[in-house]
Each structure stands twice: as structure tokens, then as C-alpha cells.
Enzyme design. Structure first.
Site, PDB file in Angstrom:
ATOM      1  CG  HIS A  27       1.280  55.757  32.198  1.00 24.14           C
ATOM      2  ND1 HIS A  27       0.350  56.335  33.034  1.00 24.14           N
ATOM      3  CD2 HIS A  27       1.346  56.561  31.108  1.00 24.14           C
ATOM      4  CE1 HIS A  27      -0.137  57.433  32.468  1.00 24.14           C
ATOM      5  NE2 HIS A  27       0.457  57.591  31.308  1.00 24.14           N
ATOM      6  CG  ASN A  79       4.594  63.939  31.353  1.00 21.70           C
ATOM      7  OD1 ASN A  79       5.712  64.407  31.551  1.00 21.70           O
ATOM      8  ND2 ASN A  79       4.091  63.802  30.141  1.00 21.70           N
ATOM      9  CD  GLN A 124       3.855  59.905  27.215  1.00 22.51           C
ATOM     10  OE1 GLN A 124       3.878  60.079  26.002  1.00 22.51           O
ATOM     11  NE2 GLN A 124       3.333  60.792  28.041  1.00 22.51           N
ATOM     12  CG  HIS A 149      -2.347  51.777  35.448  1.00 20.65           C
ATOM     13  ND1 HIS A 149      -3.187  50.734  35.786  1.00 20.65           N
ATOM     14  CD2 HIS A 149      -1.110  51.240  35.359  1.00 20.65           C
ATOM     15  CE1 HIS A 149      -2.486  49.623  35.871  1.00 20.65           C
ATOM     16  NE2 HIS A 149      -1.218  49.903  35.614  1.00 20.65           N
TER      17      HIS A 149
END
Lengths: 366, 366
Positions: B184, B171, B186, B182
Site C-alpha cells: 500500500h 513507504n 498513501q 500489505h
């Protein structure tokens, strides 16, 4: 219910509805007299097995209304006609100028996937002439009329053999993308049973085949027995945060005894549903003392000509907030996987809504 | 690929991945040493026929970090440890502190619908140590490593017999609810095949049974022949706006020849997918010369032990914008009916992305 059918100068249909007789001299208006030439098409999504609608006909318009112009208010300045005429009526329904679905669709483009004309209808339902109102502020007999209007639209649209499913809904609030605050909803009439109602009817149909009673009827009886998440209940209608809520403040409203569509409601059921609808929307607005955004959708039986004893008319409200200052965004697990993750328990959110006090003068809860 | 497995002080797992050897003296840290006690549960949604996860364990924490604190950066101030240790590595994966799914889930509450412990896993994947980076700015061999990391997670999570489906996603942007910038993503690992992948696998399975080849493979061949919506193509990978895009700027990335999961990618396919991934994300950011938000999800075969010749690893990007200043809100027809209405033609949006020039030094397009 009184009603009055009109044709707008641009060829779109308009129907006025009222609790009182309507002056037959009222004539239809439109912000533009150019004929509507929408020609949306459907493309088949092979991986998801569903249709997607494409409506790329929005053309630049030269129309430049004054700043206070509200297209859903009755016309007050004849130089800038709105979508609605002046005169006494309560609810108005007209064809969307930019429909994603229309019976006039034709000649879909050829493509590497199957395409179809996007047959169907997209209607705008103006709930009241008062731009400051909301469902919660309308009189009970005005809400009763609205339930009759949804029934009239379901009947009329459903009579067309190309239309298989009629979905009335309301998108409310900037948080769900609505910039026009005049109280209104929409009706989409689909040439197929869309994926979400289809899936629910499938589950309802399996349950009915096994138990000879309704799945939602069964769940409602269990919600009543469990008595933890009920927001409103009277002799014929109920509102509750469902035990399986996907949105923190999700609420469902239904007649306790199943009916297939709006057309099948008794006068008592309609009157009780109006009270449930008013109570829920007043409680929503009362929760944080401000207008509460939501998507409200009414699910009913398809209009495909078949009997649907498994269907059970009901509304589902999906509010975008999870707390007063945090939105619930639909992201990876919801949109990509289809599994909703809710960080609130339905029992807790139901308690919050149960605790909102609304004036008993507004809704007689007896 | 080098990797290093660690255990955080609060009991969560951490694994570091790198293109270079990792110092074995690196030790895990955590913002809090309190053991994680998440206990989410699943409830059955009878009408939709799907599971909903409830994770109401987020407790108030006394942790008060400094304003510049970034929990996904390597720890620089030992008084305020982040989720990651100092040291040289490229990608890090750790258990989410607030999982919607965890193998530790137990004793679900009794309810009027079926409940289950919400078994599974929720992992955070930190793409790089650089808080200013994005997928488009990472080196190609860094992206290649990330594809290997997704493969490693798929293998490790999938080996657990309770896990049936592994979904990596990102997302990106405040528009999709992400406040932590930052870079990233999931990973959600589900104890069932979730509804959306299940539906796609069903359609893919039917096609495979009839044609003995893949449905997405077939669509990709048609996209190549049609040559209207392709954003990137090389010998092994392709990126395109699908003919049936539901979001205006939707893009899919896939190996041209089907593979079931990340674990099955050849080195050439991985290297080509890295180029496709870099190209698409650079074009997105180049379109309006600003970071472009999206949901990116990677669909692959279930880890249910069965063979899935119908599956075809690929990414789908769902960007929330329909123009540079207008979001596409999901409302009535999308959320309640499941029929998406797109007011842009995929061919037109593909042209916009095709026209974005990215430096050929960044991606060798040969």
C-alpha cells in the site's frame, strides 16, 4: 583556555584544548601513517538547486585493532595508536580521516551537471577523554571550554576565504547511526551557506529588515511570555521546546540576547549556555533513565565576511524518538514534501521534560 | 478502469478500482463505527518559513483483533471487519483514520505563531488484495490501473479549491518505519505547495523561462546521451540513477516527454511507465534477493489552477540502504545543513542495478 597545535604523522591537523596548561611535549599520533588522500567532489542537483557531496575514497584498511580499541580514547597501547595522544587535556579536534569536504580537494570529474572540488573541512571534536561521559555529565567549566572550542574552530575555519559556513553538531546514539560511543561531535565547514541555514537566514533577514530586531529574539520573547514550553532559563540563556517543533522532543538552546557566532559570546552568556546545555542533556537522559539519542546542531552566522545582524547563535536538538519505544521515522511527507507531521503537541512534550528532576548540585539553576 | 464509490460506517470515503466491472452490491466496512473526529492543525515555523502539522487525536482504541488480522486485506471474518470489503477489485483508496490533514479540520488553537486548520487529505491506497505482492510482482495492466488511480485521485482532490498539491508516495519496509506489509501507499493532499516540490518547481520554472523547455526533460536527454546510469528505457519512459543522487540507490522514473500530472499521461506513456516501475522494483528486490525498502514519491504539477509547463511528472525512490547491511542515516549534514553526503558514486550504484537480471517474461524490455 589553553591549546596546543599538532600535526599527525599522516598530515592531518590536531589541536588539543584544556582548562589547564598543556604539556608541550605531547606529540600527535594516528591509527595509520598513510597520507590522507581524500578527494571528494560536489555535483549540482539541478531540480533541488543544491550541492551534493561525493566521497568515494574509503579504501579497505589492513588495520586490525584489538576489540577494546577506541579510536577516540587517548593512546594506551603504542602498537595500536588511536587518534589521540596520552596526556592531560580536555577537548581535542582533528581532521576527519574520511572527509566529505576538504581544502585539499582537486580536479573534480567532468559530468552532465556542474561539479566542483568539495572544498571545506570535516573535523572531529572529542568532548572529553572519558569514554563513559556525556555532555550532561561534564563539569560546567568543561562545557564552557567546549563552547570556546567551537568558537575557536569557527574563527579559524571562517578565516579561510573558501569557507562560508561552520556547523558544529553531535550525532548521538545508534538510533541516529553512531556506533562510536566515546563522546564526540563533528564540525562541517562548507564552501557555501547550506540550504537549511540559508533558508533560516533568509527568514531572519526579512524579519530584521522589517523590524530591526531578530526573528529568534522575537520568538524567544514570545516563548517567555507564553511560559508553556520552557525547559531552562536564567539571566542570559534559555532552552525550550519550540512552539513549532518538528520532532516530538525537539529543544532549542540560545542566548536570550542575539549574538552572531560562538566568537561573540560574553563570558556570562557562555557560562549560562553551559548550564542550559547541561540541563537539557541531563533531562533528556533522565526522561527514560537511559542515554537519549539526538542530533544536536548549532546554527550561527555565515563566515562570508558580511555583517549578519539577523543571525542568532542557537542549538536545535532533533531526537529520533516519539515515545520511549517508538522512533519517529522521516518518511513520505517529511522527506518528499518537506512538511513535518508531529503527532505530539510541543506543550505536552515540554511538560514531560519539565517534570524530569535533575540534581541541583549538578546544575545551579539560580 | 472501473470504479465504485462507497461511504464507510464511520463516515470515511472508500473508492474501489478495477480492471473489471465491480459488483455494485459490495458495501463498505470499517474496523470501527465511531465517527472519525480528527482535527489536526498547522503551525507556522518562523525560522524555516514552513508549516508543521500537529495531529494529536490518536485515541486508545478497545479494538482487539486476532493476531492474523490485516486491516488492509478484504474482510474475511465479519466480527473483525477490516478497512476493505470482500469482492473483486484491484485497488482501493480510503481516507486515513488518523489524518495529518483533513478538510474537516476546524478551530485551530491560538498560539504565539500563526495557526491554521490542517486542511487537506490523507488517503491510503491499497495496491492489491494480495498481502504477499509488491509493485514488482503485480501484472503490468494492474500497475497501469494504479497509475490511472493516482490520476483519478489527483483530479478529484485537485478539484477542491483548498488543495494545492497532491503527492502519492509509498513507504516500504520496517527500515522506513512501516510495520504493515500489505502492499500500500498513501496520498497526501496539501493546502499549499510543500517546501520540497515548491523548490523543485522554482528551479524548473527558472529553467523553463530561460529555455522554453523542461529542466527534467533536459536532464533526461543528458542522462540518455551520457548513458551511464540508465536502469530502464523504452520509447516513452525512462528510469535512472540520477547523476546527482543523494541516496546511494536513488532512482528516478519519468515519462521521457514531460507531462504535468498523472491525468495528462497518454495510454502509451502509462503503459511504458508501468514497465519502468515494474523493472525498477524487481531490480531492487533482485539486488540482494530480498524485499528492498524505499520511499517512493511521485512529483507532479500543483493543482492550484495555474498552468505549469515547467512541471514534469516523475517518481523519486529514496532507499535507506547504502550497502546490503548498512543503512544510510540522515544526520548532521543532511538534516541540519541540508547538504547530502553520498559515499557512493551514482555511476557505481547504477552498474549494480543494471547487472540485476530480471526475467524478460515479467517485463518485455523491447
Amino acid at each position: 583556555m589553553y591549546s596546543h597545535k599538532l600535526l599527525k604523522p599522516d598530515g592531518r591537523h590536531l589541536k588539543l584544548y584544556s582548562r589547564y596548561p598543556i604539556d608541550s611535549k605531547i606529540a600527535a599520533v594516528s591509527p595509520s601513517n598513510e597520507p590522507v588522500q581524500a578527494n571528494p567532489h560536489l555535483r549540482w542537483h539541478p531540480l533541488r538547486g543544491e550541492w551534493v557531496a561525493y566521497a568515494s575514497h574509503r579504501q579497505a584498511r589492513t588495520f586490525m585493532p584489538p576489540p577494546e580499541y577506541n579510536p577516540l580514547a587517548p593512546t594506551s597501547n603504542p602498537t595500536f595508536p588511536t587518534e589521540l595522544p596520552n596526556g592531560r587535556y580536555d577537548v581535542a579536534v582533528f581532521d576527519n580521516r574520511f572527509p566529505s569536504l576538504t581544502l585539499a580537494a582537486h580536479n573534480p570529474p567532468q559530468s552532465i551537471v556542474e561539479t566542483l572540488p568539495a572544498h571545506g573541512a570535516c573535523e572531529v571534536v572529542v568532548f572529553t577523554q572519558d569514554p563513559q561521559a556525556s555532555l550532561g555529565s561534564l563539569e560546567l567549566d568543561h562545557l564552557d571550554l567546549l563552547l570556546q572550542v567551537w568558537g575557536d574552530r569557527t574563527r579559524i575555519l571562517g578565516e579561510n576565504s573558501q569557507i562560508q559556513y561552520v556547523l558544529p553538531f553531535e550525532n548521538k546514539g545508534v538510533e541516529v547511526g553512531v556506533t562510536l560511543h566515546h563522546p564526540h561531535g563533528q564540525i562541517y565547514a562548507y564552501p557555501f551557506i547550506p540550504p537549511v541555514p540559508a533558508q533560516m537566514l533568509e527568514m531572519q533577514g526579512r524579519f530584521y529588515a522589517e523590524h530591526q530586531r531578530g526573528l529568534l529574539q522575537d520568538l524567544i520573547q514570545k516563548e517567555i511570555a507564553d511560559n508553556q514550553r520552557i525547559i531552562y532559563q536564567d539571566e542570559a540563556a534559555i532552552a525550550f521546546v519550540p512552539v513549532c517543533a518538528r520532532y516530538p522532543y525537539e529543544v532549542w538552546i540560545a542566548p536570550i540576547q542575539p549574538v552572531a557566532t560562538f566568537c561573540d559570546l560574553s563570558a556570562v552568556q557562555r557560562s549560562c549556555l553551559a548550564k542550559a546545555l547541561k540541563t537539557v542533556t541531563l533531562k533528556y537522559d533522565g526522561l527514560w533513565q537511559r542515554p537519549f539519542p539526538y542530533l544536536m546542531a548549532w546554527f550561527q552566522a555565515p563566515t562570508d565576511g558580511a555583517a549578519h545582524p539577523e543571525a542568532h547563535l542557537h542549538a536545535q536538538f532533533y531526537p529520533p524518538y516519539r515515545t520511549s519505544d517508538r522512533l519517529k521515522y522521516l518518511a513520505g511527507t517529511e522527506l518528499a514534501a518537506g512538511m513535518f507531521a508531529n503527532d505530539a503537541l510541543p506543550e505536552e512534550k515540554a511538560k514531560e521534560l519539565q517534570a524530569v528532576v535533575i540534581s541541583s548540585e549538578l546544575v545551579d539553576m539560580t
